[in-house]
Structures are given as structure tokens and as C-alpha cells.
Design a protein around this motif. Structure first.
Motif, short mmCIF file in Angstrom:
data_model
loop_
_atom_site.label_atom_id
_atom_site.label_comp_id
_atom_site.label_asym_id
_atom_site.label_seq_id
_atom_site.Cartn_x
_atom_site.Cartn_y
_atom_site.Cartn_z
N LYS A 169 0.84 -1.20 0.00
CA LYS A 169 0.00 0.00 0.00
C LYS A 169 0.87 1.25 0.00
CE LYS A 169 -3.01 2.02 3.30
NZ LYS A 169 -3.88 1.81 4.43
N THR A 170 1.90 1.27 0.83
CA THR A 170 2.82 2.41 0.89
C THR A 170 3.57 2.57 -0.43
OG1 THR A 170 3.10 2.09 3.26
CG2 THR A 170 4.79 3.38 2.14
N ALA A 171 4.07 1.46 -0.96
CA ALA A 171 4.80 1.52 -2.24
C ALA A 171 3.88 1.98 -3.36
CB ALA A 171 5.41 0.16 -2.56
N GLY A 172 2.64 1.53 -3.35
CA GLY A 172 1.69 1.94 -4.37
C GLY A 172 1.41 3.43 -4.30
N ALA A 221 4.48 5.18 -5.65
CA ALA A 221 4.56 5.03 -7.10
C ALA A 221 3.50 5.89 -7.78
CB ALA A 221 4.38 3.55 -7.49
N GLY A 222 2.32 5.95 -7.19
CA GLY A 222 1.27 6.81 -7.74
C GLY A 222 1.69 8.26 -7.74
N ASP A 239 5.47 12.50 -12.96
CA ASP A 239 5.92 12.26 -14.35
C ASP A 239 4.89 12.78 -15.33
OD1 ASP A 239 8.28 11.11 -13.58
OD2 ASP A 239 7.62 9.04 -13.87
N ARG A 240 3.62 12.51 -15.04
CA ARG A 240 2.56 12.96 -15.93
C ARG A 240 2.52 14.48 -15.99
NH1 ARG A 240 -3.33 10.98 -14.67
NH2 ARG A 240 -2.71 11.99 -12.75
N ALA A 241 2.67 15.14 -14.85
CA ALA A 241 2.67 16.61 -14.82
C ALA A 241 3.87 17.16 -15.58
CB ALA A 241 2.69 17.11 -13.38
N LYS A 242 5.02 16.51 -15.42
CA LYS A 242 6.23 16.96 -16.13
C LYS A 242 6.05 16.80 -17.64
CE LYS A 242 11.15 16.01 -16.57
NZ LYS A 242 12.24 15.09 -16.26
N LEU A 243 5.51 15.66 -18.05
CA LEU A 243 5.28 15.43 -19.48
C LEU A 243 4.26 16.42 -20.04
CD1 LEU A 243 5.25 11.53 -19.65
CD2 LEU A 243 7.00 13.07 -20.54
#
Length: 96
Positions: free
Chosen positions: A34-37, A40-41, A47-51
């Protein structure tokens, strides 16, 4: 067989301890996932904002280049017209 005061065998007690350990491991693993997810989210969102920002910059640059190309084309068209006008107004070249 050896029995404790509750009437359970050593094997039964070991099985119960194993079941508790597995349950605890599953719980800890679920928490870690849950923490890793979530991390990662968050990275995916970054990444999406940067792209998206890079795409906006690329589109702005594309518009600038299109405008510059249109200006260059218009300037070339004017230069061609000026050259043609100058050639039409020039006296005919003497033939040798």
C-alpha cells in the motif's frame, strides 16, 4: 504425544504460531504494498505533470516556428515580387 494444559499437542501449538506468523507477514506485506503503491502513484503523477508541461512547451515552440515560417515565406514572396518588378523595369540587356 506431549499435551499442554489446554489439551493441545505441540504440533497444534506450532501450527497456530505458524498461522499467526503468516497472518502477520501478510498484513505487513499488504501495508508495504500500500505504501509503495502510494509512492509510485505520486511518482506517476509527477511524471505525468512533467510530461504535460513539456508538451505545452513543445506546442508553444511549434506555434512560434510556424509563425516564423509564415513570416519568412511572406518575406520571400515580397522579395520575389521586388526582384521581378526590378527585372521588368530594367532596360533590356545588350546582346553581344
Amino acid at each position: 504425544m506431549i499435551r499442554d494444559t489446554a489439551g493441545e499437542s505441540a504440533l497444534d501449538l506450532a501450527a497456530k504460531r505458524l498461522e499467526r506468523a503468516v497472518a502477520m507477514l501478510e498484513h505487513r506485506l499488504a501495508e508495504r504494498l500500500k505504501t509503495a503503491g502510494a509512492e509510485a502513484g505520486g511518482l506517476f503523477d509527477q511524471d505525468r505533470a512533467k510530461l504535460a508541461a513539456e508538451l505545452d512547451q513543445a506546442r508553444a515552440r511549434e506555434r512560434e516556428l510556424e509563425a516564423a515560417g509564415a513570416e519568412a515565406s511572406a518575406a520571400l514572396g515580397r522579395a520575389i515580387l521586388e526582384i521581378r518588378a526590378a527585372l521588368n523595369d530594367a532596360p533590356p540587356a545588350a546582346e553581344h
